[in-house]
Design a protein around this motif. Structure first.
Motif, mmCIF file in Angstrom:
data_model
loop_
_atom_site.group_PDB
_atom_site.id
_atom_site.type_symbol
_atom_site.label_atom_id
_atom_site.label_comp_id
_atom_site.label_asym_id
_atom_site.label_seq_id
_atom_site.Cartn_x
_atom_site.Cartn_y
_atom_site.Cartn_z
ATOM 1 N N VAL A 102 24.020 -10.399 -11.491
ATOM 2 C CA VAL A 102 23.659 -9.365 -10.516
ATOM 3 C C VAL A 102 22.831 -8.234 -11.130
ATOM 4 C CG1 VAL A 102 24.583 -7.583 -8.983
ATOM 5 C CG2 VAL A 102 25.559 -9.879 -8.956
ATOM 6 N N PRO A 103 23.220 -7.660 -12.279
ATOM 7 C CA PRO A 103 22.395 -6.586 -12.855
ATOM 8 C C PRO A 103 20.981 -7.048 -13.200
ATOM 9 C CG PRO A 103 24.583 -6.575 -13.833
ATOM 10 C CD PRO A 103 24.478 -7.836 -13.035
ATOM 11 N N GLU A 104 20.838 -8.261 -13.725
ATOM 12 C CA GLU A 104 19.509 -8.777 -14.064
ATOM 13 C C GLU A 104 18.642 -8.906 -12.817
ATOM 14 O OE1 GLU A 104 20.522 -11.592 -17.967
ATOM 15 O OE2 GLU A 104 20.584 -12.435 -15.935
ATOM 16 N N PHE A 105 19.242 -9.425 -11.760
ATOM 17 C CA PHE A 105 18.502 -9.602 -10.512
ATOM 18 C C PHE A 105 18.057 -8.255 -9.946
ATOM 19 C CE2 PHE A 105 18.387 -9.865 -5.869
ATOM 20 C CZ PHE A 105 17.488 -10.908 -5.680
ATOM 21 N N CYS A 106 18.946 -7.299 -9.929
ATOM 22 C CA CYS A 106 18.620 -5.981 -9.366
ATOM 23 C C CYS A 106 17.584 -5.248 -10.215
ATOM 24 C CB CYS A 106 19.889 -5.147 -9.237
ATOM 25 S SG CYS A 106 21.019 -5.770 -7.972
ATOM 26 N N ASN A 107 17.676 -5.390 -11.524
ATOM 27 C CA ASN A 107 16.671 -4.773 -12.397
ATOM 28 C C ASN A 107 15.286 -5.353 -12.124
ATOM 29 O OD1 ASN A 107 18.491 -3.086 -13.687
ATOM 30 N ND2 ASN A 107 18.903 -4.532 -15.351
ATOM 31 N N LEU A 108 15.229 -6.654 -11.882
ATOM 32 C CA LEU A 108 13.955 -7.295 -11.584
ATOM 33 C C LEU A 108 13.389 -6.792 -10.258
ATOM 34 C CD1 LEU A 108 11.726 -9.344 -12.072
ATOM 35 C CD2 LEU A 108 13.214 -11.116 -11.102
ATOM 36 N N ILE A 109 14.242 -6.678 -9.247
ATOM 37 C CA ILE A 109 13.795 -6.172 -7.945
ATOM 38 C C ILE A 109 13.249 -4.753 -8.079
ATOM 39 C CG2 ILE A 109 14.535 -5.504 -5.630
ATOM 40 C CD1 ILE A 109 14.330 -8.485 -5.961
ATOM 41 N N GLU A 110 13.947 -3.921 -8.821
ATOM 42 C CA GLU A 110 13.508 -2.535 -9.003
ATOM 43 C C GLU A 110 12.180 -2.473 -9.753
ATOM 44 O OE1 GLU A 110 16.721 -0.530 -10.886
ATOM 45 O OE2 GLU A 110 18.055 -0.674 -9.141
ATOM 46 N N LYS A 111 12.015 -3.342 -10.745
ATOM 47 C CA LYS A 111 10.761 -3.368 -11.499
ATOM 48 C C LYS A 111 9.599 -3.778 -10.594
ATOM 49 C CE LYS A 111 10.713 -5.183 -15.657
ATOM 50 N NZ LYS A 111 10.625 -6.177 -16.784
ATOM 51 N N ILE A 112 9.822 -4.789 -9.772
ATOM 52 C CA ILE A 112 8.778 -5.256 -8.858
ATOM 53 C C ILE A 112 8.397 -4.161 -7.868
ATOM 54 C CG2 ILE A 112 8.271 -6.873 -6.980
ATOM 55 C CD1 ILE A 112 10.022 -8.921 -8.470
ATOM 56 N N GLU A 113 9.394 -3.484 -7.318
ATOM 57 C CA GLU A 113 9.116 -2.421 -6.349
ATOM 58 C C GLU A 113 8.373 -1.261 -7.000
ATOM 59 O OE1 GLU A 113 12.792 -1.387 -4.427
ATOM 60 O OE2 GLU A 113 12.443 -2.895 -2.867
ATOM 61 N N SER A 114 8.712 -0.949 -8.245
ATOM 62 C CA SER A 114 8.038 0.138 -8.956
ATOM 63 C C SER A 114 6.568 -0.202 -9.198
ATOM 64 C CB SER A 114 8.746 0.409 -10.286
ATOM 65 O OG SER A 114 8.048 1.377 -11.041
ATOM 66 N N VAL A 115 6.309 -1.420 -9.640
ATOM 67 C CA VAL A 115 4.931 -1.857 -9.882
ATOM 68 C C VAL A 115 4.145 -1.878 -8.575
ATOM 69 C CG1 VAL A 115 3.504 -3.812 -10.577
ATOM 70 C CG2 VAL A 115 5.476 -3.171 -11.961
ATOM 71 N N HIS A 116 4.773 -2.390 -7.522
ATOM 72 C CA HIS A 116 4.104 -2.461 -6.221
ATOM 73 C C HIS A 116 3.739 -1.070 -5.717
ATOM 74 C CE1 HIS A 116 3.876 -2.732 -1.794
ATOM 75 N NE2 HIS A 116 3.353 -3.922 -2.026
ATOM 76 N N GLU A 117 4.649 -0.132 -5.865
ATOM 77 C CA GLU A 117 4.404 1.233 -5.405
ATOM 78 C C GLU A 117 3.247 1.870 -6.163
ATOM 79 O OE1 GLU A 117 4.581 4.882 -3.516
ATOM 80 O OE2 GLU A 117 5.461 2.946 -2.953
ATOM 81 N N SER A 118 3.148 1.608 -7.454
ATOM 82 C CA SER A 118 2.098 2.230 -8.264
ATOM 83 C C SER A 118 0.726 1.615 -8.018
ATOM 84 C CB SER A 118 2.449 2.114 -9.749
ATOM 85 O OG SER A 118 2.454 0.755 -10.166
ATOM 86 N N LEU A 119 0.680 0.344 -7.614
ATOM 87 C CA LEU A 119 -0.598 -0.357 -7.484
ATOM 88 C C LEU A 119 -1.095 -0.495 -6.055
ATOM 89 C CD1 LEU A 119 -0.095 -3.321 -9.997
ATOM 90 C CD2 LEU A 119 -1.378 -1.216 -10.370
ATOM 91 N N CYS A 120 -0.185 -0.575 -5.099
ATOM 92 C CA CYS A 120 -0.569 -0.999 -3.749
ATOM 93 C C CYS A 120 -0.502 0.098 -2.695
ATOM 94 C CB CYS A 120 0.321 -2.169 -3.312
ATOM 95 S SG CYS A 120 0.267 -3.576 -4.438
ATOM 96 N N LYS A 121 -0.228 1.327 -3.094
ATOM 97 C CA LYS A 121 -0.040 2.374 -2.094
ATOM 98 C C LYS A 121 -1.319 2.713 -1.335
ATOM 99 C CE LYS A 121 -0.473 5.879 -5.748
ATOM 100 N NZ LYS A 121 0.215 7.007 -6.431
ATOM 101 N N ASP A 122 -2.487 2.424 -1.931
ATOM 102 C CA ASP A 122 -3.751 2.765 -1.279
ATOM 103 C C ASP A 122 -4.407 1.574 -0.584
ATOM 104 O OD1 ASP A 122 -3.592 5.418 -2.149
ATOM 105 O OD2 ASP A 122 -4.497 4.921 -4.085
ATOM 106 N N ILE A 123 -3.762 0.417 -0.623
ATOM 107 C CA ILE A 123 -4.332 -0.766 0.025
ATOM 108 C C ILE A 123 -4.121 -0.672 1.536
ATOM 109 C CG2 ILE A 123 -4.164 -3.270 0.277
ATOM 110 C CD1 ILE A 123 -3.427 -3.450 -2.634
ATOM 111 N N GLN A 124 -5.185 -0.895 2.289
ATOM 112 C CA GLN A 124 -5.110 -0.809 3.740
ATOM 113 C C GLN A 124 -5.540 -2.124 4.378
ATOM 114 O OE1 GLN A 124 -7.550 2.508 4.900
ATOM 115 N NE2 GLN A 124 -6.198 4.037 3.986
ATOM 116 N N ASP A 125 -4.967 -2.407 5.545
ATOM 117 C CA ASP A 125 -5.397 -3.574 6.308
ATOM 118 C C ASP A 125 -6.795 -3.326 6.861
ATOM 119 O OD1 ASP A 125 -3.001 -4.858 5.882
ATOM 120 O OD2 ASP A 125 -2.090 -4.117 7.732
ATOM 121 N N SER A 126 -7.580 -4.380 6.949
ATOM 122 C CA SER A 126 -8.932 -4.251 7.487
ATOM 123 C C SER A 126 -9.237 -5.460 8.364
ATOM 124 C CB SER A 126 -9.958 -4.150 6.348
ATOM 125 O OG SER A 126 -11.279 -4.072 6.867
ATOM 126 N N PHE A 127 -8.817 -5.382 9.621
ATOM 127 C CA PHE A 127 -9.110 -6.458 10.565
ATOM 128 C C PHE A 127 -10.445 -6.178 11.235
ATOM 129 C CE2 PHE A 127 -9.142 -8.030 14.938
ATOM 130 C CZ PHE A 127 -9.045 -9.389 14.695
#
Length: 299
Positions: A34-59
């Motif tokens: 459980v701790p390993e899994f949660c640490n991985l989820i938190e790492k992914i969310e942190s990376v996503h927040e730092s890289l993807c916050k300015d990405i916008q949909d463009s239909f």
């Protein structure tokens, strides 16, 4: 030496590396505590927040595509479902917004313009990777004046757009039945020295990485022939899919991924997680990951 190549993103698609199946990815996740899994989820969310916050949909729905769709509907010659039309129109619409394409709406070349040899208005050559039946290319040809087309597809299909495309006397069509991994654009004689646009709709799994390697042969060292590239890349638009099938051995941006503090094994986990986005109702209220450990331990 193999380790250096495996992490550099260069030349590693030809390495003798085991393909990691979906079952292997799933089993690796199930072995986490459980701790390993949660640490991985938190790492992914942190990376996503730092890289993807300015990405916008463009239909996008360009006017020229809208008129094309309307005419096809009136003629009852619309060969695919509405969702595919919307996706195709948005792909080419974004290319138009970036200035890569110039639509043919209301544009009629003069006789003088037609007589000027080699004169081009924007990119007039398209390579569609994973082309399937080729209907993305048909929209490009009809709406944007594309006059040279290469359809790359390893499978045989019925009801292709080829018949309609070949009726266009100003268009040259070549269908290349080959796996993208094995395609060397330098060996396509009719493509030499010609600026081209690379497109793909629903390139499955590693096919996107293989397409990038194909378009930029200078980043592959598996053949000395690749170093003398005579192809002219002019633009790229790819709609990806099936991310759970992506493979580390084909991934083109390993150094970037590793520099984020992620590991090769975590790449397999991230790709497996992508299937979760389409397998359930996500309107439910799930607990915040800050309380991930206590929540999972209580299950």
């Amino acid at each position: 030496e193999q380790l250096d190549e495996e992490t550099s993103g260069i030349n590693d698609s030809r390495l003798v590396t085991m393909t990691v199946s979906s079952e292997m990815k799933r089993n690796a996740l199930h072995r986490m505590n459980v701790p390993e899994f949660c640490n991985l989820i938190e790492k992914i969310e942190s990376v996503h927040e730092s890289l993807c916050k300015d990405i916008q949909d463009s239909f996008q729905m360009p006017e020229v595509c809208s008129l094309w769709i309307k005419s096809k509907e009136e003629e009852r010659k619309l060969p695919f479902q509405e969702k595919h039309i919307m996706q195709q129109a948005s792909i080419v619409g974004n290319l138009e917004n970036f200035g890569v394409l110039k639509n043919s709406l209301g544009r009629k070349p003069s006789k003088c313009e037609e007589q000027v040899e080699g004169k081009e208005d924007g990119i007039s050559t398209v390579i569609e990777f994973g082309a399937g039946r080729g209907y993305l290319t048909q929209m490009l040809a009809d709406c944007y004046g594309i006059n040279r087309v290469f359809l790359v597809e390893r499978k045989a299909y019925k009801l292709k757009a080829d018949r309609s495309l070949r009726q266009n006397e100003s268009l040259t069509l070549e269908r290349l039945r080959i796996d993208i991994e094995d395609l060397n654009l330098n060996a396509v004689e009719s493509l030499q020295g010609v600026p081209f646009l690379a497109t793909g709709k629903h390139l499955c799994g590693a096919a996107t990485d293989l397409t990038l390697r194909c378009c930029f042969p200078e980043y592959r060292k598996d053949s000395s022939e690749q170093s003398t590239a005579n192809i002219h890349f002019g633009g790229l638009a790819i709609a990806t899919c099936c991310h759970h099938l992506c493979q580390w051995k084909h991934y083109t941006n390993k150094k970037f991924f590793l520099d984020l503090g992620m590991a090769k094994e975590e790449f397999h986990a991230v790709t497996w997680f992508t299937s979760w986005a389409v397998d359930a109702n996500h309107d439910s209220d799930f607990p915040d990951t800050t309380d991930c450990v206590s929540h999972l331990q209580s299950m």
